[in-house]
Design an enzyme around this catalytic site. Structure first.
Site, short mmCIF file in Angstrom:
data_model
loop_
_atom_site.label_atom_id
_atom_site.label_comp_id
_atom_site.label_asym_id
_atom_site.label_seq_id
_atom_site.Cartn_x
_atom_site.Cartn_y
_atom_site.Cartn_z
N ARG A 80 0.86 -1.19 0.00
CA ARG A 80 0.00 0.00 0.00
C ARG A 80 0.89 1.23 0.00
O ARG A 80 1.95 1.22 0.63
CB ARG A 80 -0.85 0.05 1.28
CG ARG A 80 -1.91 -1.01 1.38
CD ARG A 80 -2.41 -1.12 2.80
NE ARG A 80 -1.35 -1.57 3.71
CZ ARG A 80 -1.48 -1.67 5.03
NH1 ARG A 80 -2.60 -1.33 5.61
NH2 ARG A 80 -0.47 -2.10 5.78
N GLU A 81 0.47 2.28 -0.64
CA GLU A 81 1.22 3.53 -0.55
C GLU A 81 1.09 4.05 0.88
O GLU A 81 0.07 3.86 1.54
CB GLU A 81 0.68 4.54 -1.56
CG GLU A 81 1.05 4.11 -2.97
CD GLU A 81 0.49 5.03 -4.03
OE1 GLU A 81 0.29 6.22 -3.76
OE2 GLU A 81 0.25 4.53 -5.14
N CYS A 138 -4.95 2.86 -7.89
CA CYS A 138 -5.13 1.42 -8.15
C CYS A 138 -6.55 0.90 -8.01
O CYS A 138 -7.08 0.32 -8.95
CB CYS A 138 -4.16 0.63 -7.28
SG CYS A 138 -2.46 0.85 -7.86
N LYS A 163 -4.17 -11.10 -7.70
CA LYS A 163 -3.93 -9.66 -7.47
C LYS A 163 -5.23 -8.86 -7.58
O LYS A 163 -5.59 -8.10 -6.67
CB LYS A 163 -2.89 -9.14 -8.47
CG LYS A 163 -2.70 -7.64 -8.47
CD LYS A 163 -2.23 -7.13 -7.12
CE LYS A 163 -2.50 -5.65 -6.96
NZ LYS A 163 -2.18 -5.15 -5.62
#
Ligand code: NAD
Ligand code: UGA
Length: 458
Positions: A155-156, A281, A225
């Site tokens: 995760r950012e 995303c 994913k």
């Protein structure tokens, strides 16, 4: 292959640079390739082009020791490399499907220079079936290099943390020895975990049971994913649907989700209701999965419903504010502060940010908007309506405002005392679009509190 392979990373973005920092700090010479010169220049100066906790010291160390080598040249990097990791962007097309032009361009270019033993690893998020197409590109180029799907789950904002203390590393392909070589790269990183964490200034989580290394079929890896991302968005939209109901029936969504999430089969994570999910995303991965479903004869209706609800959430936040300010048309001529323009706290990334969507909608409804983000002001400016005034700090954003909408839960917004919000604002309304404030404290400061699903003032 030597225990320390040479690595080339195609695409020096959020994922590519984070991965490069880890492979380099695990002792692997790592080329980072990108056509974007300003991103490469930033790396050359030992800094990331985006804000991510702990990343700069690793990049600086990697560049200093020649372990991170920025270049725009495939010819310089690929021929020498044992593992080539593709982490180029996969944005969405206007119809929501995945735009794979960067994926195919990178593979086509790399195919010219791959040494026969090199493994081509796909880390970008791609629709199921993409690997087969890339393998065809290789066949057309007359090469037989191994291809592995190795999706990324970081995760950012917590990218290094997520990568160091991972839940799972997935590799998909048809040759066990090749998959084991790719897993070897991650085992090297795991072996260097303590040293990397120390340099990055990160502490280990209180409880961590070792992450899993999983070998699966190529198509399964691709689907794992997007399934993971879609499931997380289902959880968020599910929480948001129950929040809408909570608003109408006197329940508090935090209590509802704490109680629901206490069931271990359900879990509490990603059940935080609010202004909806955004980012570079989730939105495009969800629409990409829906498109891939249709292409393969499956209508993923449940995911469409979740996507549709998410798109309404920024508008719902504004509706709630409007109700308190006097109903339809009441935003015209009002000054509204919007705190938080990054798509989430901990990052400078403002792609598909709910805070930006809220600010732009307010402008369309005739309000004046004063917005502030501690890290994302500059990036958000690209998508913000030009009428939005960017403030230099919280105080300037609040100055003279009738109401404040806290759209991102940066710690500085959440810990800013309610009394100070009350002092700085001209009006009296605080919209807690992420349900992070204590209702009583806000109310005690003399403010009208508006949460999402907390049954206050609705
Ligand atoms: P990004 O847009 O930040 O970076 C992509 C980079 O690729 C850009 O710098 C671009 O200039 C470069 N590029 C484009 N074409 C190229 C080419 N032919 N050769 C070399 N470089 C090229 O994207 P990102 O956020 O790092 O995401 C990359 C991929 O990883 C996407 O598929 C994304 O869905 C996936 N992903 C992202 C995250 C995240 O948190 N950002 C997490 C998991 C997976
Ligand atoms: C997400 C996934 O969590 C990662 O596992 C994945 O690798 C990544 O997408 C990706 O594929 O790019 P990221 O987008 O960085 O990571 O951030 P998240 O923490 O997942 O948050 C996404 C959005 O959902 C944010 O806008 C956040 O505020 C929102 N969110 C999250 C909620 O509204 N409620 C929640 O309960 C959780």
């Amino acid at each position: 292959m030597d225990t320390k392979p040479t690595v080339t990373i195609l695409g020096t973005g959020y994922v590519g640079l984070t991965t490069a920092a880890l492979t380099a700090m695990a002792g692997m010479k790592t080329y980072v390739v990108d056509p974007n010169q300003s991103r490469l220049d930033s790396v050359r100066s030992g800094k990331s082009f985006f804000y991510e906790e702990g990343l700069d010291p690793l990049v600086a160390e990697g560049v200093k020791h020649g372990l991170i080598v920025p270049t725009s040249s495939y010819e310089e990097s690929v021929p020498e490399s044992d593992i080539i990791i593709s982490s180029v962007g996969t944005p969405d097309n206007p119809d929501g499907s995945s735009n794979l032009s960067y994926i195919f361009a990178a593979a086509t270019e790399a195919a010219k220079y791959l040494k026969p033993t090199a493994i081509y690893v796909q880390k970008s998020t791609v629709p199921v079936g993409t690997g087969a197409k890339v393998k065809q590109i290789f066949r057309d180029a007359g090469i037989t290099n191994a291809y592995v799907s190795n999706p990324e789950f970081l995760r950012e904002g917590t990218a290094l943390f997520d990568a160091l203390w991972f839940d799972r590393v997935i590799v998909g392909g048809d040759d066990v020895l090749t998959l084991e070589k790719v897993l070897g790269l991650y085992r090297q990183i795991e072996l260097s975990r303590e040293a990397i964490a120390q340099l990055a200034g990160l502490s280990a989580p209180a409880a961590y049971s070792n992450g899993r290394y999983m070998m699966v079929k190529l198509e399964s890896a691709e689907l794992i994913k997007v399934t993971s991302n879609a499931f997380l968005t289902l959880k968020i939209s599910f929480a948001n649907s129950i929040a809408l109901l909570s608003d109408n029936v006197g329940a508090d969504i935090l209590e509802v989700m704490d109680g629901t999430g206490a069931d271990k089969r359900i879990g509490r994570a990603f059940l935080n209701a609010g202004r909806g999910y955004g980012g570079g995303c989730f939105p495009k991965d969800v629409s990409g999965l829906i498109a891939a479903g249709l292409e393969n004869g499956v209508n993923l209706e449940i995911i469409r419903a979740s996507q549709a609800l998410n798109e309404t959430m920024p508008g719902y936040v504004i509706e709630k504010l409007q109700d308190v300010l006097g109903g339809s048309g009441s935003l015209r001529g009002r000054t509204i502060a919007v705190l938080g323009l990054a798509f989430k706290a901990g990052t400078s990334d403002a792609r598909r940010s709910s805070g930006v969507a809220i600010a732009n909608t307010l402008i369309r409804q005739g309000a004046q908007v004063q917005a502030f983000d501690p890290k994302a002001n500059q990036e958000a400016a690209e998508t913000l309506d030009k009428k939005v005034v960017l403030a230099a700090d919280i105080e300037h954003a609040l100055d003279g405002a009738d109401a404040v909408i806290v759209a991102t839960d940066w710690p500085e917004f959440i810990t800013y005392p309610a009394e100070k919000y009350a002092q700085q604002l001209t009006g009296t309304v605080l919209v807690d679009a992420m349900n992070r404030f204590d209702v009583q404290a806000v109310t005690n400061a003399g403010l009208h509190y508006i949460g999402i699903g907390r049954s206050v003032l609705r």
